[in-house]
Design a protein around this motif. Structure first.
Motif, PDB file in Angstrom:
ATOM      1  N   ASP A  95       0.842  -1.198   0.000  1.00 21.89           N
ATOM      2  CA  ASP A  95       0.000   0.000   0.000  1.00 21.89           C
ATOM      3  C   ASP A  95       0.879   1.250   0.000  1.00 21.89           C
ATOM      4  OD1 ASP A  95      -2.170   1.679   0.171  1.00 21.89           O
ATOM      5  OD2 ASP A  95      -2.399   1.443   2.337  1.00 21.89           O
ATOM      6  N   GLU A  96       0.452   2.286  -0.757  1.00 13.11           N
ATOM      7  CA  GLU A  96       1.229   3.524  -0.845  1.00 13.11           C
ATOM      8  C   GLU A  96       1.288   4.255   0.494  1.00 13.11           C
ATOM      9  OE1 GLU A  96      -1.527   4.596  -3.548  1.00 13.11           O
ATOM     10  OE2 GLU A  96      -0.486   3.855  -5.301  1.00 13.11           O
ATOM     11  N   PHE A  97       0.273   4.080   1.316  1.00 16.18           N
ATOM     12  CA  PHE A  97       0.214   4.788   2.590  1.00 16.18           C
ATOM     13  C   PHE A  97       0.616   3.908   3.766  1.00 16.18           C
ATOM     14  CE2 PHE A  97      -2.716   7.213  -0.092  1.00 16.18           C
ATOM     15  CZ  PHE A  97      -2.201   8.477   0.087  1.00 16.18           C
ATOM     16  N   ALA A  98       1.145   2.714   3.500  1.00 11.95           N
ATOM     17  CA  ALA A  98       1.526   1.808   4.582  1.00 11.95           C
ATOM     18  C   ALA A  98       2.589   2.436   5.476  1.00 11.95           C
ATOM     19  CB  ALA A  98       2.017   0.482   4.012  1.00 11.95           C
ATOM     20  N   ASP A  99       3.556   3.129   4.879  1.00 14.06           N
ATOM     21  CA  ASP A  99       4.603   3.766   5.679  1.00 14.06           C
ATOM     22  C   ASP A  99       4.029   4.841   6.589  1.00 14.06           C
ATOM     23  OD1 ASP A  99       6.460   2.178   4.458  1.00 14.06           O
ATOM     24  OD2 ASP A  99       7.083   3.702   2.987  1.00 14.06           O
ATOM     25  N   TYR A 100       3.071   5.590   6.078  1.00 16.16           N
ATOM     26  CA  TYR A 100       2.460   6.646   6.881  1.00 16.16           C
ATOM     27  C   TYR A 100       1.714   6.064   8.079  1.00 16.16           C
ATOM     28  CZ  TYR A 100      -0.803  10.219   8.362  1.00 16.16           C
ATOM     29  OH  TYR A 100      -1.537  11.078   9.126  1.00 16.16           O
ATOM     30  N   TYR A 101       0.907   5.025   7.833  1.00 21.54           N
ATOM     31  CA  TYR A 101       0.108   4.459   8.916  1.00 21.54           C
ATOM     32  C   TYR A 101       0.954   3.675   9.911  1.00 21.54           C
ATOM     33  CZ  TYR A 101      -4.094   5.991   6.599  1.00 21.54           C
ATOM     34  OH  TYR A 101      -5.067   6.773   6.031  1.00 21.54           O
ATOM     35  N   SER A 102       2.135   3.231   9.500  1.00 20.39           N
ATOM     36  CA  SER A 102       3.023   2.556  10.451  1.00 20.39           C
ATOM     37  C   SER A 102       3.970   3.566  11.109  1.00 20.39           C
ATOM     38  CB  SER A 102       3.808   1.452   9.746  1.00 20.39           C
ATOM     39  OG  SER A 102       4.567   2.004   8.692  1.00 20.39           O
ATOM     40  N   HIS A 103       3.763   4.863  10.847  1.00 16.25           N
ATOM     41  CA  HIS A 103       4.512   5.972  11.455  1.00 16.25           C
ATOM     42  C   HIS A 103       6.009   5.899  11.156  1.00 16.25           C
ATOM     43  CE1 HIS A 103       0.872   7.182  13.498  1.00 16.25           C
ATOM     44  NE2 HIS A 103       0.720   5.960  13.952  1.00 16.25           N
ATOM     45  N   LEU A 104       6.382   5.495   9.947  1.00 23.16           N
ATOM     46  CA  LEU A 104       7.786   5.470   9.555  1.00 23.16           C
ATOM     47  C   LEU A 104       8.289   6.860   9.171  1.00 23.16           C
ATOM     48  CD1 LEU A 104       7.992   2.173   7.457  1.00 23.16           C
ATOM     49  CD2 LEU A 104       8.694   2.556   9.820  1.00 23.16           C
ATOM     50  N   TYR A 105       7.395   7.769   8.798  1.00 26.56           N
ATOM     51  CA  TYR A 105       7.794   9.135   8.491  1.00 26.56           C
ATOM     52  C   TYR A 105       6.708  10.094   8.927  1.00 26.56           C
ATOM     53  CZ  TYR A 105       4.652   9.203   4.465  1.00 26.56           C
ATOM     54  OH  TYR A 105       3.552   9.179   3.663  1.00 26.56           O
ATOM     55  N   LYS A 106       7.117  11.337   9.094  1.00 18.91           N
ATOM     56  CA  LYS A 106       6.162  12.386   9.456  1.00 18.91           C
ATOM     57  C   LYS A 106       5.825  13.165   8.188  1.00 18.91           C
ATOM     58  CE  LYS A 106       5.494  16.011  12.829  1.00 18.91           C
ATOM     59  NZ  LYS A 106       6.115  16.793  13.905  1.00 18.91           N
ATOM     60  N   PRO A 107       4.549  13.319   7.858  1.00 20.05           N
ATOM     61  CA  PRO A 107       4.208  14.020   6.618  1.00 20.05           C
ATOM     62  C   PRO A 107       4.627  15.487   6.662  1.00 20.05           C
ATOM     63  CG  PRO A 107       2.240  13.452   7.848  1.00 20.05           C
ATOM     64  CD  PRO A 107       3.385  12.855   8.577  1.00 20.05           C
ATOM     65  N   LYS A 108       5.080  15.968   5.523  1.00 15.75           N
ATOM     66  CA  LYS A 108       5.476  17.358   5.356  1.00 15.75           C
ATOM     67  C   LYS A 108       4.667  17.883   4.169  1.00 15.75           C
ATOM     68  CE  LYS A 108       9.695  20.046   4.824  1.00 15.75           C
ATOM     69  NZ  LYS A 108      11.123  19.964   4.517  1.00 15.75           N
ATOM     70  N   VAL A 109       3.800  18.864   4.414  1.00 15.70           N
ATOM     71  CA  VAL A 109       2.818  19.296   3.413  1.00 15.70           C
ATOM     72  C   VAL A 109       3.156  20.696   2.902  1.00 15.70           C
ATOM     73  CG1 VAL A 109       0.369  19.707   2.979  1.00 15.70           C
ATOM     74  CG2 VAL A 109       1.060  17.923   4.570  1.00 15.70           C
ATOM     75  N   LEU A 110       3.113  20.853   1.576  1.00 10.72           N
ATOM     76  CA  LEU A 110       3.316  22.141   0.937  1.00 10.72           C
ATOM     77  C   LEU A 110       1.970  22.615   0.401  1.00 10.72           C
ATOM     78  CD1 LEU A 110       5.226  24.343  -0.155  1.00 10.72           C
ATOM     79  CD2 LEU A 110       5.450  22.961  -2.218  1.00 10.72           C
ATOM     80  N   ILE A 111       1.564  23.822   0.794  1.00 10.81           N
ATOM     81  CA  ILE A 111       0.298  24.405   0.334  1.00 10.81           C
ATOM     82  C   ILE A 111       0.631  25.574  -0.569  1.00 10.81           C
ATOM     83  CG2 ILE A 111      -1.826  25.564   1.041  1.00 10.81           C
ATOM     84  CD1 ILE A 111      -1.627  24.035   3.688  1.00 10.81           C
ATOM     85  N   THR A 112       0.041  25.595  -1.779  1.00 14.20           N
ATOM     86  CA  THR A 112       0.327  26.655  -2.727  1.00 14.20           C
ATOM     87  C   THR A 112      -0.947  27.071  -3.459  1.00 14.20           C
ATOM     88  OG1 THR A 112       1.775  27.345  -4.520  1.00 14.20           O
ATOM     89  CG2 THR A 112       0.979  25.091  -4.585  1.00 14.20           C
ATOM     90  N   TYR A 113      -0.844  28.150  -4.231  1.00 19.02           N
ATOM     91  CA  TYR A 113      -1.990  28.745  -4.914  1.00 19.02           C
ATOM     92  C   TYR A 113      -1.687  28.871  -6.396  1.00 19.02           C
ATOM     93  CZ  TYR A 113      -1.960  30.647  -0.148  1.00 19.02           C
ATOM     94  OH  TYR A 113      -1.875  30.805   1.196  1.00 19.02           O
TER      95      TYR A 113
END
Length: 187
Positions: A95-113
């Motif tokens: 799964d593409e989000f398996a790493d996220y749900y197993s807390h292997l990395y902290k998401p870093k989000v870029l918001i733009t316009y």
């Protein structure tokens, strides 16, 4: 000498319907009440007949009992349940989000316009930055979406949110999970 405009009754088309006379409102109401009473009598008679015959009650149509079976739902009484369970476990591993749900990395989000965002859109972006943890907002100036995505990947961002606007109002969000997707568009 017969006039040519006259038509025989045998040659004439179907008769025009006679205009119905308007009935008084009281009479119309009496007829409706009579029809309603007759309908109730028929329903009562049918209920008695069904009860006497011993037929089971009719099951009303609901969303639950008219739903088509979902092939994606896994039941323990299915044939080849073990094979389907193994396939599902393999899917979860890739799964593409398996790493996220197993807390292997902290998401870093870029918001733009868009290139030149208006005030309402900038305010919405500011609120979104406060809501989404570990997020940063930037103006992308004249950079295209592809260029922005490449720059975000190079800087180590895990997600990108692009706020769209129409007629000075924010009207959509594009959410991109970096580097390979998936991408979602919200209106």
């Amino acid at each position: 000498m017969e006039p040519e405009n006259e038509v025989d009754e045998s040659q004439a088309g179907p008769e025009l319907p006679k205009l119905a006379r308007k009935k008084p409102k009281g009479l119309l109401r009496q007829e409706k009440l009579k029809d309603l009473k007759n309908k109730k009598k028929i329903q009562k008679r049918d209920r008695k007949l069904r009860k006497a015959s011993g037929d089971p009650k009719q099951v009303p149509r609901t969303i639950e009992n008219t739903r088509e079976p979902d092939s994606t739902v896994l039941h323990s009484d299915d044939e080849d349940y073990d094979q389907k369970a193994q396939d599902l476990a393999a899917e979860f591993e890739h799964d593409e989000f398996a790493d996220y749900y197993s807390h292997l990395y902290k998401p870093k989000v870029l918001i733009t316009y868009k290139a030149k965002p208006l005030r309402k859109v900038r305010e919405f972006g500011k609120i979104l930055t406060e809501i989404v943890p570990n997020s940063v907002r930037i103006f992308r100036r004249d950079a295209s979406a592809k260029e922005t995505i490449q720059a975000a990947i190079n800087k180590g961002y895990t997600d990108l949110i692009i706020i769209n606007e129409d007629r000075n109002e924010p009207n959509g969000l594009i959410l991109v999970h970096l580097p390979d997707g998936p991408t979602a568009y919200f209106r």
